[in-house]
Design a protein around this motif. Structure first.
Motif, mmCIF file in Angstrom:
data_model
loop_
_atom_site.group_PDB
_atom_site.id
_atom_site.type_symbol
_atom_site.label_atom_id
_atom_site.label_comp_id
_atom_site.label_asym_id
_atom_site.label_seq_id
_atom_site.Cartn_x
_atom_site.Cartn_y
_atom_site.Cartn_z
ATOM 1 N N ILE A 1 7.018 19.650 1.259
ATOM 2 C CA ILE A 1 5.632 19.370 1.666
ATOM 3 C C ILE A 1 5.758 20.048 3.117
ATOM 4 C CG2 ILE A 1 3.823 17.516 2.592
ATOM 5 C CD1 ILE A 1 5.132 15.619 0.896
ATOM 6 N N ASP A 2 4.809 21.078 3.153
ATOM 7 C CA ASP A 2 4.607 21.824 4.313
ATOM 8 C C ASP A 2 3.245 21.920 5.127
ATOM 9 O OD1 ASP A 2 4.510 24.239 6.008
ATOM 10 O OD2 ASP A 2 6.023 25.296 4.993
ATOM 11 N N VAL A 3 3.070 21.332 6.153
ATOM 12 C CA VAL A 3 1.793 21.135 6.659
ATOM 13 C C VAL A 3 1.265 22.529 7.293
ATOM 14 C CG1 VAL A 3 2.241 18.641 7.440
ATOM 15 C CG2 VAL A 3 2.855 20.389 9.143
ATOM 16 N N LEU A 4 2.186 23.358 7.417
ATOM 17 C CA LEU A 4 1.548 24.600 7.919
ATOM 18 C C LEU A 4 1.034 25.625 6.830
ATOM 19 C CD1 LEU A 4 4.108 25.660 10.662
ATOM 20 C CD2 LEU A 4 1.991 24.665 10.866
ATOM 21 N N THR A 5 1.568 25.619 5.609
ATOM 22 C CA THR A 5 0.843 26.211 4.650
ATOM 23 C C THR A 5 0.160 25.381 3.675
ATOM 24 O OG1 THR A 5 2.855 25.620 2.972
ATOM 25 C CG2 THR A 5 2.849 27.514 4.460
ATOM 26 N N GLY A 6 0.336 24.134 3.724
ATOM 27 C CA GLY A 6 -0.409 23.139 2.867
ATOM 28 C C GLY A 6 -0.045 22.923 1.608
ATOM 29 N N GLU A 7 1.170 23.382 1.314
ATOM 30 C CA GLU A 7 2.142 23.039 0.284
ATOM 31 C C GLU A 7 2.251 21.617 -0.140
ATOM 32 O OE1 GLU A 7 6.131 24.547 -2.049
ATOM 33 O OE2 GLU A 7 5.755 25.394 -0.179
ATOM 34 N N GLY A 8 2.112 21.023 -1.175
ATOM 35 C CA GLY A 8 2.456 19.898 -1.489
ATOM 36 C C GLY A 8 1.720 18.561 -1.038
ATOM 37 N N LEU A 9 0.776 19.096 -0.098
ATOM 38 C CA LEU A 9 -0.106 17.947 0.597
ATOM 39 C C LEU A 9 -0.813 17.204 -0.324
ATOM 40 C CD1 LEU A 9 -1.141 19.211 4.319
ATOM 41 C CD2 LEU A 9 0.297 17.335 3.597
ATOM 42 N N ASP A 10 -1.790 18.075 -1.107
ATOM 43 C CA ASP A 10 -2.750 17.394 -1.954
ATOM 44 C C ASP A 10 -1.949 16.281 -2.905
ATOM 45 O OD1 ASP A 10 -5.314 18.259 -1.012
ATOM 46 O OD2 ASP A 10 -4.887 20.217 -1.769
ATOM 47 N N ALA A 11 -0.942 16.601 -3.367
ATOM 48 C CA ALA A 11 -0.135 15.970 -4.373
ATOM 49 C C ALA A 11 0.660 14.720 -3.692
ATOM 50 C CB ALA A 11 1.001 16.806 -4.878
ATOM 51 N N ALA A 12 0.858 14.958 -2.676
ATOM 52 C CA ALA A 12 1.483 13.907 -1.593
ATOM 53 C C ALA A 12 0.510 12.557 -1.238
ATOM 54 C CB ALA A 12 2.237 14.076 -0.664
ATOM 55 N N MET A 13 -0.799 13.286 -1.108
ATOM 56 C CA MET A 13 -1.974 12.501 -0.561
ATOM 57 C C MET A 13 -2.481 11.500 -1.805
ATOM 58 S SD MET A 13 -2.933 12.576 2.623
ATOM 59 C CE MET A 13 -2.479 13.779 4.301
ATOM 60 N N THR A 14 -2.417 11.876 -3.045
ATOM 61 C CA THR A 14 -2.993 11.298 -3.981
ATOM 62 C C THR A 14 -2.486 9.787 -4.006
ATOM 63 O OG1 THR A 14 -2.981 13.124 -5.572
ATOM 64 C CG2 THR A 14 -3.078 11.023 -6.510
ATOM 65 N N GLY A 15 -3.545 8.778 -3.848
ATOM 66 C CA GLY A 15 -3.541 7.364 -3.829
ATOM 67 C C GLY A 15 -3.070 6.799 -2.560
ATOM 68 N N THR A 16 -2.921 7.595 -1.381
ATOM 69 C CA THR A 16 -2.426 7.227 -0.049
ATOM 70 C C THR A 16 -3.555 6.578 0.400
ATOM 71 O OG1 THR A 16 -0.710 8.944 0.183
ATOM 72 C CG2 THR A 16 -1.611 8.138 2.114
ATOM 73 N N MET B 1 0.967 -1.016 0.132
ATOM 74 C CA MET B 1 0.171 0.051 0.015
ATOM 75 C C MET B 1 0.922 1.093 0.070
ATOM 76 S SD MET B 1 -1.487 0.319 4.172
ATOM 77 C CE MET B 1 -1.826 -1.482 4.031
ATOM 78 N N LYS B 2 0.281 2.451 -0.191
ATOM 79 C CA LYS B 2 1.092 3.612 -0.179
ATOM 80 C C LYS B 2 0.742 4.448 1.320
ATOM 81 C CE LYS B 2 1.562 8.310 -2.269
ATOM 82 N NZ LYS B 2 1.158 9.246 -3.394
ATOM 83 N N LEU B 3 1.655 4.888 1.977
ATOM 84 C CA LEU B 3 1.635 5.488 3.163
ATOM 85 C C LEU B 3 2.253 6.874 2.993
ATOM 86 C CD1 LEU B 3 2.395 2.211 3.684
ATOM 87 C CD2 LEU B 3 1.390 2.964 6.050
ATOM 88 N N LEU B 4 1.842 7.826 3.627
ATOM 89 C CA LEU B 4 2.336 9.015 3.917
ATOM 90 C C LEU B 4 2.948 9.430 5.059
ATOM 91 C CD1 LEU B 4 2.964 11.671 2.642
ATOM 92 C CD2 LEU B 4 0.843 12.631 3.123
ATOM 93 N N VAL B 5 4.174 9.550 5.474
ATOM 94 C CA VAL B 5 4.709 9.816 6.793
ATOM 95 C C VAL B 5 5.110 11.419 6.739
ATOM 96 C CG1 VAL B 5 6.309 8.958 8.517
ATOM 97 C CG2 VAL B 5 5.468 7.274 6.928
ATOM 98 N N ILE B 6 4.237 11.963 7.571
ATOM 99 C CA ILE B 6 4.295 13.459 7.930
ATOM 100 C C ILE B 6 5.410 13.401 9.210
ATOM 101 C CG2 ILE B 6 3.311 15.555 8.846
ATOM 102 C CD1 ILE B 6 2.020 14.326 6.115
ATOM 103 N N GLY B 7 6.264 14.285 9.092
ATOM 104 C CA GLY B 7 7.596 14.179 9.921
ATOM 105 C C GLY B 7 8.310 13.241 9.598
ATOM 106 N N GLY B 8 8.572 12.778 8.477
ATOM 107 C CA GLY B 8 9.319 11.508 8.228
ATOM 108 C C GLY B 8 10.725 11.594 8.116
ATOM 109 N N THR B 9 11.345 12.652 8.391
ATOM 110 C CA THR B 9 12.557 12.762 8.566
ATOM 111 C C THR B 9 13.201 13.082 9.946
ATOM 112 O OG1 THR B 9 12.616 15.347 8.324
ATOM 113 C CG2 THR B 9 13.113 14.217 6.394
ATOM 114 N N GLY B 10 12.169 12.970 11.017
ATOM 115 C CA GLY B 10 12.602 13.012 12.328
ATOM 116 C C GLY B 10 13.027 11.870 13.158
ATOM 117 N N ARG B 11 13.183 12.069 14.463
ATOM 118 C CA ARG B 11 13.722 10.972 15.089
ATOM 119 C C ARG B 11 12.797 9.537 14.982
ATOM 120 N NH1 ARG B 11 14.307 12.498 20.968
ATOM 121 N NH2 ARG B 11 16.589 12.685 20.652
ATOM 122 N N ILE B 12 11.556 9.850 15.253
ATOM 123 C CA ILE B 12 10.791 8.304 15.123
ATOM 124 C C ILE B 12 10.255 8.309 13.502
ATOM 125 C CG2 ILE B 12 8.576 7.516 15.613
ATOM 126 C CD1 ILE B 12 10.657 7.778 18.129
#
Length: 255
Positions: free
Chosen positions: A36-51, A1-12
């Motif tokens: 992908i910026d969760v505060l402005t929304g930039e890139g979120l819709d594109a990243a979510m496609t198929g997620t 499946m496709k998963l999107l990990v917000i904060g995927g560069t952090g410790r966890i």
């Protein structure tokens, strides 16, 4: 499946991404560095496609009360809005054991707001309540350091290693939604003040810890059981001594 990990560069997040990719899943990393910026929304819709599953591990860069609340409310609305538009079937978020009892703390008011948005979004979800990470011990020390003895609560803690948090998050992400809270914790309970004293002694730090039942934890007073699971919880296997050996902190100080 496709998963999107917000904060995927952090410790966890980085550890969760490794585990999901190793299991053969398409895993997209969402962070400002990946556009992908969760505060402005930039890139979120594109990243979510198929997620199919969103794993929200974003955290506020500031612990200042107003900034924390603004971060979790803004990010939560943007993430959940994009997830709804994309038809995401499972929203997973990492939060903290005892969050609902810690409204006196500005940080936890932000987490309470985040959890409320998730519950009200109409998307199937799982909120993971974790106990404090062992890796957060230096932060607890810093929060109590005012130049004198470290005055810390005697409330119980049951810390967990970051590696085991990542194991649990990745596992939950691949399970059906709980539409509720699941709790995770380490294998050992101890009073916070006593554990911090052990940590300082093991790392060669001579500062003194004073246990005080009335001492605050990031602005909130604790009951004895505020920071430990109230019922059944998934329990890790890595205790304090094993984590300390693996962390290298004691060896580094001794050197």
């Amino acid at each position: 499946m496709k998963l999107l990990v917000i904060g995927g560069t952090g410790r966890i997040g980085s550890k969760v991404v490794e585990r999901l990719r190793a299991a053969g899943h398409e895993t997209v990393v969402a962070a400002p560095s990946t556009g992908i910026d969760v505060l402005t929304g930039e890139g979120l819709d594109a990243a979510m496609t198929g997620t199919e599953v969103v794993v929200d591990l974003a955290n506020s860069p500031s612990f200042e009360d107003a900034a924390v609340l603004s971060f979790f409310e803004t990010a939560g609305r943007n993430i959940l809005g994009a997830a709804a538009r994309a038809g995401v079937r499972h929203h997973v978020a990492l939060s903290v054991v005892g969050t609902g009892k810690l409204a006196a703390s500005g940080y936890f008011r932000g987490k309470i707001a985040q959890e409320r948005l998730i519950r009200e979004a109409g998307i199937a979800y799982t909120i993971i309540h974790s106990t404090q990470f062992f890796e957060f011990l230096p932060g607890i020390v810093q929060s109590a350091d005012d130049g004198g003895p470290l005055r810390l609560p005697t409330a119980l803690v049951q810390p967990i290693a970051a590696e085991e948090v990542a194991d649990a998050v990745a596992r939950v992400a691949l399970m059906p939604p709980a539409n509720g809270v699941v709790e995770i914790a380490g294998p050992e309970r101890a009073p916070m003040a006593a554990l911090v004293q052990r940590f300082l002694a093991a790392t060669g730090d001579a500062r003194e810890v004073v246990g005080d039942a009335l001492a605050s934890y990031f602005g909130a007073r604790l009951q004895d059981d505020t920071l430990v699971p109230a019922g059944s919880a998934w329990t890790g296997k890595v205790g304090f001594e094993q984590w300390l050996r693996q962390s290298g902190l004691a060896q580094d100080r001794a050197a």
